[in-house]
Write a protein that holds these residues in place. Structure first.
Motif, PDB file in Angstrom:
ATOM      1  N   CYS A 133     -43.511 -38.689 -25.351  1.00  0.00           N
ATOM      2  CA  CYS A 133     -42.513 -37.800 -24.748  1.00  0.00           C
ATOM      3  C   CYS A 133     -42.567 -36.385 -25.303  1.00  0.00           C
ATOM      4  CB  CYS A 133     -41.104 -38.340 -24.973  1.00  0.00           C
ATOM      5  SG  CYS A 133     -40.650 -39.637 -23.835  1.00  0.00           S
ATOM      6  N   ILE A 134     -42.949 -36.230 -26.542  1.00  0.00           N
ATOM      7  CA  ILE A 134     -42.877 -34.910 -27.182  1.00  0.00           C
ATOM      8  C   ILE A 134     -43.646 -33.847 -26.395  1.00  0.00           C
ATOM      9  CG2 ILE A 134     -43.510 -33.598 -29.258  1.00  0.00           C
ATOM     10  CD1 ILE A 134     -42.533 -36.057 -30.871  1.00  0.00           C
ATOM     11  N   TYR A 138     -41.834 -30.775 -24.184  1.00  0.00           N
ATOM     12  CA  TYR A 138     -42.148 -29.367 -24.437  1.00  0.00           C
ATOM     13  C   TYR A 138     -42.670 -28.695 -23.162  1.00  0.00           C
ATOM     14  CZ  TYR A 138     -41.649 -29.365 -29.549  1.00  0.00           C
ATOM     15  OH  TYR A 138     -41.157 -29.411 -30.829  1.00  0.00           O
ATOM     16  N   TYR A 139     -43.548 -29.378 -22.469  1.00  0.00           N
ATOM     17  CA  TYR A 139     -44.159 -28.795 -21.270  1.00  0.00           C
ATOM     18  C   TYR A 139     -43.106 -28.467 -20.207  1.00  0.00           C
ATOM     19  CZ  TYR A 139     -47.351 -28.266 -17.316  1.00  0.00           C
ATOM     20  OH  TYR A 139     -48.031 -27.783 -16.228  1.00  0.00           O
ATOM     21  N   VAL A 140     -42.266 -29.440 -19.862  1.00  0.00           N
ATOM     22  CA  VAL A 140     -41.264 -29.179 -18.818  1.00  0.00           C
ATOM     23  C   VAL A 140     -40.212 -28.183 -19.303  1.00  0.00           C
ATOM     24  CG1 VAL A 140     -41.635 -31.339 -17.567  1.00  0.00           C
ATOM     25  CG2 VAL A 140     -39.888 -31.247 -19.335  1.00  0.00           C
ATOM     26  N   LEU A 141     -39.879 -28.231 -20.588  1.00  0.00           N
ATOM     27  CA  LEU A 141     -38.913 -27.278 -21.132  1.00  0.00           C
ATOM     28  C   LEU A 141     -39.474 -25.853 -21.086  1.00  0.00           C
ATOM     29  CD1 LEU A 141     -36.166 -26.893 -22.556  1.00  0.00           C
ATOM     30  CD2 LEU A 141     -37.358 -27.244 -24.719  1.00  0.00           C
ATOM     31  N   ARG A 162     -40.159 -35.990 -14.048  1.00  0.00           N
ATOM     32  CA  ARG A 162     -39.798 -37.379 -13.684  1.00  0.00           C
ATOM     33  C   ARG A 162     -40.409 -38.371 -14.673  1.00  0.00           C
ATOM     34  NH1 ARG A 162     -40.132 -35.322  -8.472  1.00  0.00           N
ATOM     35  NH2 ARG A 162     -42.350 -35.780  -8.297  1.00  0.00           N
ATOM     36  N   VAL A 163     -41.665 -38.152 -15.016  1.00  0.00           N
ATOM     37  CA  VAL A 163     -42.336 -39.046 -15.976  1.00  0.00           C
ATOM     38  C   VAL A 163     -41.680 -38.910 -17.345  1.00  0.00           C
ATOM     39  CG1 VAL A 163     -44.517 -39.512 -17.164  1.00  0.00           C
ATOM     40  CG2 VAL A 163     -44.511 -39.000 -14.710  1.00  0.00           C
ATOM     41  N   ALA A 164     -41.471 -37.671 -17.779  1.00  0.00           N
ATOM     42  CA  ALA A 164     -40.871 -37.433 -19.095  1.00  0.00           C
ATOM     43  C   ALA A 164     -39.486 -38.070 -19.186  1.00  0.00           C
ATOM     44  CB  ALA A 164     -40.788 -35.932 -19.372  1.00  0.00           C
ATOM     45  N   THR A 170     -36.266 -44.610 -21.490  1.00  0.00           N
ATOM     46  CA  THR A 170     -36.712 -45.909 -22.003  1.00  0.00           C
ATOM     47  C   THR A 170     -36.780 -45.890 -23.526  1.00  0.00           C
ATOM     48  OG1 THR A 170     -37.987 -46.236 -19.980  1.00  0.00           O
ATOM     49  CG2 THR A 170     -38.522 -47.663 -21.850  1.00  0.00           C
ATOM     50  N   SER A 171     -37.292 -44.808 -24.089  1.00  0.00           N
ATOM     51  CA  SER A 171     -37.363 -44.693 -25.547  1.00  0.00           C
ATOM     52  C   SER A 171     -35.971 -44.702 -26.176  1.00  0.00           C
ATOM     53  CB  SER A 171     -38.105 -43.407 -25.936  1.00  0.00           C
ATOM     54  OG  SER A 171     -38.157 -43.281 -27.341  1.00  0.00           O
ATOM     55  N   PHE A 172     -35.029 -43.952 -25.592  1.00  0.00           N
ATOM     56  CA  PHE A 172     -33.655 -43.969 -26.111  1.00  0.00           C
ATOM     57  C   PHE A 172     -33.072 -45.377 -26.052  1.00  0.00           C
ATOM     58  CE2 PHE A 172     -32.979 -39.236 -25.305  1.00  0.00           C
ATOM     59  CZ  PHE A 172     -32.795 -38.927 -26.646  1.00  0.00           C
TER      60      PHE A 172
END
Length: 185
Positions: A133-134, A138-141, A162-164, A170-172
């Motif tokens: 996710c990192i 960063y990319y979408v932000l 959408r992927v991020a 899911t990670s949360f």
């Protein structure tokens, strides 16, 4: 500076990702001597996992609501929510890494069969998704911060976002399951 970042979003994403992951692994592998960090009282260190569980649940709700907001065309609500999600994620990470740098990872005290077949697979997937996710975050932000809202739909922001968001949610969720396995079950 904004123009430089705007022209080089993938490169800046890569740089920020490398720096972030270096900090994460330095803390997790206890590269920084514990004595080099100021030590919070034991009550604070003991509270960190519980605070982080609350942060994760709140972040899950905020990111989910923000995703729903953009599907409804509520761009400003989406933007504010996702920025709040990033702030919550950063707060979680700072607290988690601080505690891990001082105390090391928390040991699973349950039955070995649960540890081997439930805890470690869930923990592994949670960690893998968090690491993946990192760069996506960063990319979408960076895309969102360097372009006008009217141009974002023509970038990779919607698709990568959408992927991020899916992986982030899911990670949360898995992080909360790890917490429950460590502290309640």
């Amino acid at each position: 500076m904004q123009r430089l970042v705007e022209r080089h979003v993938p490169a800046v994403t890569g740089l920020l990702t490398v720096v972030s992951l270096a900090l994460v692994f330095a803390a997790a592998l206890r590269v920084v001597p514990a004595g080099a960090l100021p030590r919070a009282p034991e009550a604070v260190l003991s509270a960190v996992p519980h605070v982080n569980a609350v942060i994760s649940v709140v972040a899950f709700g905020v990111v989910g609501a923000s995703w729903r907001a953009i599907r409804r065309g509520e761009v400003e609500r989406h933007r504010k929510g996702m920025l709040a999600g990033v702030v919550l994620f950063a707060a979680f990470l700072v607290l988690y890494l601080y505690r891990v740098a001082l105390l090391g990872p928390t040991h699973f005290d349950g039955p070995a069969v649960v540890e081997q077949f439930v805890y470690y697979p869930i923990l592994g997937i949670h960690i893998l998704l968090a690491v993946v996710c990192i760069p996506l975050l960063y990319y979408v932000l960076l895309l969102a911060l360097t372009r006008p809202v009217s141009e974002l739909s023509a970038t990779n922001h919607p698709r990568v976002g959408r992927v991020a968001a899916s992986l982030w949610l899911t990670s949360f969720a898995l992080g909360v399951v790890v917490y429950l396995l460590l502290y309640l079950f």
